[in-house]
Design a protein around this motif. Structure first.
Motif, PDB file in Angstrom:
ATOM      1  N   GLN A 125     -31.326 -30.678 -48.330  1.00 25.68           N
ATOM      2  CA  GLN A 125     -31.402 -30.774 -49.785  1.00 25.68           C
ATOM      3  C   GLN A 125     -32.857 -30.917 -50.221  1.00 25.68           C
ATOM      4  O   GLN A 125     -33.656 -31.575 -49.537  1.00 25.68           O
ATOM      5  CB  GLN A 125     -30.591 -31.971 -50.291  1.00 25.68           C
ATOM      6  N   SER A 384     -20.841 -33.937 -53.953  1.00 27.79           N
ATOM      7  CA  SER A 384     -19.988 -32.749 -54.000  1.00 27.79           C
ATOM      8  C   SER A 384     -20.594 -31.752 -54.981  1.00 27.79           C
ATOM      9  O   SER A 384     -21.378 -32.131 -55.855  1.00 27.79           O
ATOM     10  CB  SER A 384     -18.569 -33.109 -54.441  1.00 27.79           C
ATOM     11  N   ARG A 385     -20.234 -30.504 -54.820  1.00 23.49           N
ATOM     12  CA  ARG A 385     -20.737 -29.460 -55.722  1.00 23.49           C
ATOM     13  C   ARG A 385     -19.691 -29.236 -56.817  1.00 23.49           C
ATOM     14  O   ARG A 385     -19.094 -28.162 -56.955  1.00 23.49           O
ATOM     15  CB  ARG A 385     -21.032 -28.186 -54.930  1.00 23.49           C
ATOM     16  N   ASN A 412     -28.675 -21.956 -54.166  1.00 17.87           N
ATOM     17  CA  ASN A 412     -28.587 -21.928 -52.709  1.00 17.87           C
ATOM     18  C   ASN A 412     -27.462 -22.875 -52.291  1.00 17.87           C
ATOM     19  O   ASN A 412     -26.994 -23.704 -53.074  1.00 17.87           O
ATOM     20  CB  ASN A 412     -29.904 -22.372 -52.068  1.00 17.87           C
ATOM     21  N   GLY A 413     -27.021 -22.732 -51.051  1.00 26.31           N
ATOM     22  CA  GLY A 413     -26.016 -23.648 -50.516  1.00 26.31           C
ATOM     23  C   GLY A 413     -24.648 -23.533 -51.153  1.00 26.31           C
ATOM     24  O   GLY A 413     -23.871 -24.493 -51.138  1.00 26.31           O
ATOM     25  N   TYR A 414     -24.334 -22.357 -51.696  1.00 19.28           N
ATOM     26  CA  TYR A 414     -23.055 -22.185 -52.387  1.00 19.28           C
ATOM     27  C   TYR A 414     -21.872 -22.602 -51.508  1.00 19.28           C
ATOM     28  O   TYR A 414     -21.814 -22.296 -50.323  1.00 19.28           O
ATOM     29  CB  TYR A 414     -22.870 -20.723 -52.800  1.00 19.28           C
ATOM     30  N   GLN A 415     -20.949 -23.320 -52.136  1.00 16.34           N
ATOM     31  CA  GLN A 415     -19.701 -23.776 -51.511  1.00 16.34           C
ATOM     32  C   GLN A 415     -19.929 -24.709 -50.337  1.00 16.34           C
ATOM     33  O   GLN A 415     -19.049 -24.907 -49.499  1.00 16.34           O
ATOM     34  CB  GLN A 415     -18.835 -22.581 -51.096  1.00 16.34           C
ATOM     35  N   GLY A 416     -21.105 -25.304 -50.306  1.00 10.57           N
ATOM     36  CA  GLY A 416     -21.369 -26.328 -49.303  1.00 10.57           C
ATOM     37  C   GLY A 416     -20.803 -27.667 -49.745  1.00 10.57           C
ATOM     38  O   GLY A 416     -20.110 -27.783 -50.761  1.00 10.57           O
ATOM     39  N   ARG A 417     -21.134 -28.695 -48.993  1.00  5.73           N
ATOM     40  CA  ARG A 417     -20.588 -30.014 -49.312  1.00  5.73           C
ATOM     41  C   ARG A 417     -21.427 -30.721 -50.370  1.00  5.73           C
ATOM     42  O   ARG A 417     -20.893 -31.383 -51.255  1.00  5.73           O
ATOM     43  CB  ARG A 417     -20.532 -30.873 -48.043  1.00  5.73           C
ATOM     44  N   ARG A 418     -22.738 -30.571 -50.299  1.00  5.48           N
ATOM     45  CA  ARG A 418     -23.634 -31.262 -51.215  1.00  5.48           C
ATOM     46  C   ARG A 418     -24.474 -30.254 -51.992  1.00  5.48           C
ATOM     47  O   ARG A 418     -24.574 -29.086 -51.622  1.00  5.48           O
ATOM     48  CB  ARG A 418     -24.572 -32.211 -50.453  1.00  5.48           C
ATOM     49  N   GLY A 419     -25.111 -30.736 -53.030  1.00  3.48           N
ATOM     50  CA  GLY A 419     -26.013 -29.876 -53.778  1.00  3.48           C
ATOM     51  C   GLY A 419     -26.954 -30.699 -54.637  1.00  3.48           C
ATOM     52  O   GLY A 419     -26.658 -31.839 -55.000  1.00  3.48           O
TER      53      GLY A 419
END
Length: 536
Positions: A125, A384-385, A412-419
């Motif tokens: 992140q 969470s996103r 960036n990081g689409y559909q990941g756990r964090r954002g």
């Protein structure tokens, strides 16, 4: 670091700039905010110096000291190094990049007020505290290609993002999807123009065939009804759906109700759409994978880490009959002096103006003529996103008329756990108001505003944060600068050498606040120095 604000905050900021500094700075500020036309930024043909240039002359590359390891300073050393110049960079910070700064876990900042933050972002992140997007037309992309910096799309405009106006005359306090607002504005404008055209209001300007073609265009542009229905706008699926179309007999429910023409006009949402049409804001835009600082780190690697001295705070610059010298304080507190054939000052002008030098009072006055712009950002890491899962927002920007100015969703990081999103990116009085607060109060203020748009999850899902006030950041002291005039003697003076001392930076370009401006300014100085050496 170019930006987007609410109409109200833009007006207040620009009014204060205009009153304080005149029309020239006002125009520069408007350009940086995407409110004034920006000239075609494609640089004139540039030829980098080459070692072979010296083959028939018997000359060799000279020694050059560069003050500042931001993009302009790095690019200067990188380009001159191609021809064998002995370039050394003195950088006050402990990293390259200047305002190109990516904050990750462990990053520490002590501001000019003595307040220290240490970022606690989790692995992977980050926030781009300075520049965060790259237009397709900018020379910055050429350097990314040359240096092997991998790129990904930056979503500058997203139809699923919101527009949030809190102080408008209508629809106040109601987040409106960008697509919904655009459908209503375009629909009602098309209705009005079609009716006026049909009723003969434009007969003096249009032929019968012109009128027919214009109305056909408006029916498509605004999704309005035909002549039999009075060219009315009643809303279509362009506004979005409250129930999405699905299987079997679920044909979806178009979002409603449609606000009145008067409310749409009074809401002011139509003022937002010029942003996506800006020459340097239009999609597609890009960002380096993993953080914007991939660019300065790639430059530093290409130059050679042994050629960059970090923690070196410049104290004095002297022009000499046969070169120049710089006195600086190193990271250990020792005072040192280095001589070179040329010095390139790639520092913010207001910082350079405070150095001791023998370049003349007119140089000092010219450096002080540039007007610093206060800029602030805060990065918010969430567990969470939720903007993706709950609101179907994948990247993009929500403009507001609050002191947040804008909220940016990660590209960036689409559909990941964090954002990590940008909770405010503000300017002028708003940036100053936030910078006056310690970080914990900046955070509370920003989150309180964001809850009004996204609900309580904006607070409950928050994990880590980090804020930057560029005008209170050591060695930098502004997000960018503006000029009262770029046709006057001050700007002209700094675009030419003071003896053996040259100046470089985005502030010496017509693309201020963008890395493109820094790169092109560096290229100009590189060309000037190389031509001078070749002609000697």
């Amino acid at each position: 670091m170019a930006a987007e604000q609410s109409p109200a905050s833009r007006r207040d900021f620009l009014r204060s700039v205009g009153v304080a500094s005149g029309a020239g700075v006002l125009y520069s500020a408007m350009g940086a905010l995407g409110l004034a036309p920006v000239p075609d930024v494609r640089a004139d043909a540039y030829r980098a110096p080459r070692r072979s240039d010296f083959a028939l002359t018997g000359r060799g590359g000279k020694k050059v000291l560069v003050l500042g390891g931001g993009i302009a300073g790095l690019a200067t050393a990188y380009e001159l190094g191609k021809a064998g110049y002995d370039c050394r960079i003195l950088e006050a910070n402990s990293r390259p990049g200047g305002r190109n700064w990516t904050v990750r876990g462990g990053t520490t900042l002590t501001d000019l007020d003595g307040r220290t933050q240490t970022a606690a972002f989790t692995k992977g992140q980050y926030m781009n505290a300075g520049p965060a997007r790259l237009p397709q037309s900018h020379v910055t992309l050429e350097y990314c290609r040359e240096l092997g910096v991998e790129l990904q799309v930056f979503t500058n405009q997203n139809a699923n993002a919101y527009i949030y106006h809190e102080s408008s005359a209508a629809l106040a306090g109601k987040p409106m999807r960008w697509r919904t607002a655009k459908a209503d504005v375009y629909g009602y404008v098309s209705e009005l123009l079609a009716k006026a055209t049909d009723q003969g209001a434009l007969d003096a300007q249009l032929t019968a065939q012109d009128k027919e073609r214009l109305i056909t265009f408006l029916q498509s542009f605004g999704a309005i009804k035909g002549k039999a229905d009075g060219y009315t706008y009643t809303g279509t699926d362009r506004r979005g759906y409250s129930t999405e179309p699905g299987a079997a007999f679920e044909d979806g429910t178009v979002l409603g109700p449609v606000p009145t023409l008067s409310d749409v006009i009074a809401s002011g949402v139509g003022q937002r759409f010029a942003f996506e049409l800006g020459y340097d804001q239009a999609m597609l835009m890009f960002q380096p994978v993993g953080g914007m600082d991939a660019i300065p780190y790639a430059l530093a690697k290409a130059i050679g880490q042994n050629r960059i001295t970090y923690g070196a705070k410049a104290l004095e610059v002297k022009d000499l009959p046969d070169g120049a010298e710089v006195t600086y304080e190193d990271a250990g507190g020792r005072i040192r002096t280095q001589r070179a054939d040329f010095v390139v000052a790639a520092m913010p002008p207001m910082v350079m103006a405070r150095l001791k030098h023998n370049l003349g009072t007119d140089i000092t006055a010219a450096l002080k003529y540039a007007v610093p712009t206060p800029v602030g950002k805060i990065g918010l890491e969430y567990r969470s996103r939720w903007w993706e899962t709950d609101e179907h927002i994948y990247g993009g920007i929500t403009p507001t008329d609050t002191d947040l100015a804008t909220i940016w969703y990660p590209s960036n990081g689409y559909q990941g756990r964090r954002g990590t999103l940008i909770g405010y990116y503000n300017f002028g009085a708003n940036a100053i108001a936030y910078s006056d607060l310690p970080h914990v109060q900046r955070l509370a203020r920003a989150v309180g505003r964001g809850v009004k748009i996204h609900g309580d999850k904006y607070r409950t899902e928050l994990d880590h944060s980090f804020s930057v006030a560029w005008h209170r950041t050591p060695h930098i002291e502004a997000g960018w600068v503006g000029w009262p005039s770029q046709t006057g003697p001050e700007y002209t003076l700094l675009n030419q050498p003071a003896g053996h001392v040259y100046f470089a930076g985005d502030w010496l370009s017509h693309v201020i606040a963008w890395q493109h401006g820094a790169f092109t300014s560096a290229r100009k100085v590189v060309t000037d120095i190389h031509e001078r050496v070749m002609a000697a």
